[in-house]
Design a protein around this motif. Structure first.
Motif, mmCIF file in Angstrom:
data_model
loop_
_atom_site.group_PDB
_atom_site.id
_atom_site.type_symbol
_atom_site.label_atom_id
_atom_site.label_comp_id
_atom_site.label_asym_id
_atom_site.label_seq_id
_atom_site.Cartn_x
_atom_site.Cartn_y
_atom_site.Cartn_z
ATOM 1 N N ARG A 44 28.983 27.017 -1.026
ATOM 2 C CA ARG A 44 29.248 28.254 -0.827
ATOM 3 C C ARG A 44 30.304 28.478 -0.107
ATOM 4 N N LYS A 67 36.320 29.562 -4.075
ATOM 5 C CA LYS A 67 36.198 30.673 -5.237
ATOM 6 C C LYS A 67 37.283 30.626 -6.111
ATOM 7 N N GLU A 83 30.961 33.765 1.627
ATOM 8 C CA GLU A 83 30.893 34.170 0.465
ATOM 9 C C GLU A 83 30.251 33.845 -0.210
ATOM 10 N N ASP A 84 28.618 34.152 -1.084
ATOM 11 C CA ASP A 84 27.980 33.520 -2.276
ATOM 12 C C ASP A 84 29.061 33.513 -3.438
ATOM 13 N N THR A 85 29.361 31.816 -3.840
ATOM 14 C CA THR A 85 29.918 31.694 -4.863
ATOM 15 C C THR A 85 29.064 31.030 -6.300
#
Length: 249
Positions: free
Chosen positions: A167, A232, A180-182
């Motif tokens: 994450r 990301k 940020e949920d990746t």
């Protein structure tokens, strides 16, 4: 005349009922999901590790030393499995078995990694045992993937890479981590299942380095876990990694 008409009505009704029963009351079947791995179509197994067999989109020659990853919320029709660790290096976790799948058209999908709701620190004992945890300074929880190896750098020397997916975390303020949920959903579409079946799920390892971001291992090689932007990019590249393979039934 009325008796003849009623005779045909009864026959038609009975026929429809039988057809409905034959379609609705089909016995559930067993389905095995089988993960396979390739590099742009060339099969990859543990026997191929530790040799410079592959070339990235950016032109770096690489060898693979470890590749293991988690898929979670694996859904086939109405059946679901919570998570699975797939470890190419020890030939483990390649198969997920469903024993009660309804015949007919079923959607196959899963999450790569863990969604934030499921990425709970310390709760998965089997993952704890194999050191799949993420350090507390990065927010805890679990890795999505550990992909390690070597590449030939610009001087043609062996250099390490640790392409680890977690994450994404922004540590600009260590006292106020921003996440940020990746993780991402992989939807392999609808499959018409008419018998016991084996469904192949293919991972093209080369895709981690090329689509949509051409990966330069000379720039992004190690210490990627605390790199918010790199995580990301990894997530974006992962969305083209998995495809549906052969369906045998």
């Amino acid at each position: 005349m009325k008796k003849i008409i009623w005779f045909f009505v009864i026959i038609a009704f009975t026929s429809c009922k039988d057809d409905t029963d034959c379609c609705v009351n089909l016995e559930p079947v067993n389905v095995t999901l089988k993960f396979t791995h390739n590099w742009d179509g060339t099969p990859v197994t543990a026997s191929n590790f530790n040799s410079f067999n592959y070339v990235t989109e950016n032109g770096e020659s690489v060898s693979i030393e470890r590749l293991r990853y988690v898929v979670s919320n694996v859904n086939l029709g109405g059946e679901s499995k919570p998570y699975q660790l797939v470890d190419l290096g020890i030939n483990s976790g390649f198969e997920i078995i469903f024993n009660n799948v309804a015949q007919g058209v079923n959607n196959l999908n899963f999450t790569f990694g863990f969604s934030d709701a499921d990425n709970i620190d310390g709760v998965y004992q089997d993952l704890n045992t194999v050191s799949f945890n993420v350090p507390g300074m990065l927010g805890g929880g679990y890795h999505y993937m550990q992909f390690d190896g070597k590449y030939k750098d610009t001087n043609n020397l062996d250099a390490n890479f640790n392409y680890h997916a977690i994450r994404a975390v922004n540590r600009s303020d260590p006292n106020n981590l921003i996440f940020e949920d990746t993780s991402f959903l992989v939807n392999l579409g609808n499959i018409d299942i008419t018998n016991n079946a084996t469904i192949e799920i293919k991972m093209n390892i080369a895709e981690w380095f090329k689509n949509p971001n051409t990966w330069d291992l000379n720039q992004l090689n190690t210490v990627l876990m605390p790199n918010f932007e790199a995580q990301k990019l990894i997530s974006a590249n992962g969305k083209s990694v998995f495809t549906l393979g052969d369906v045998l039934q």
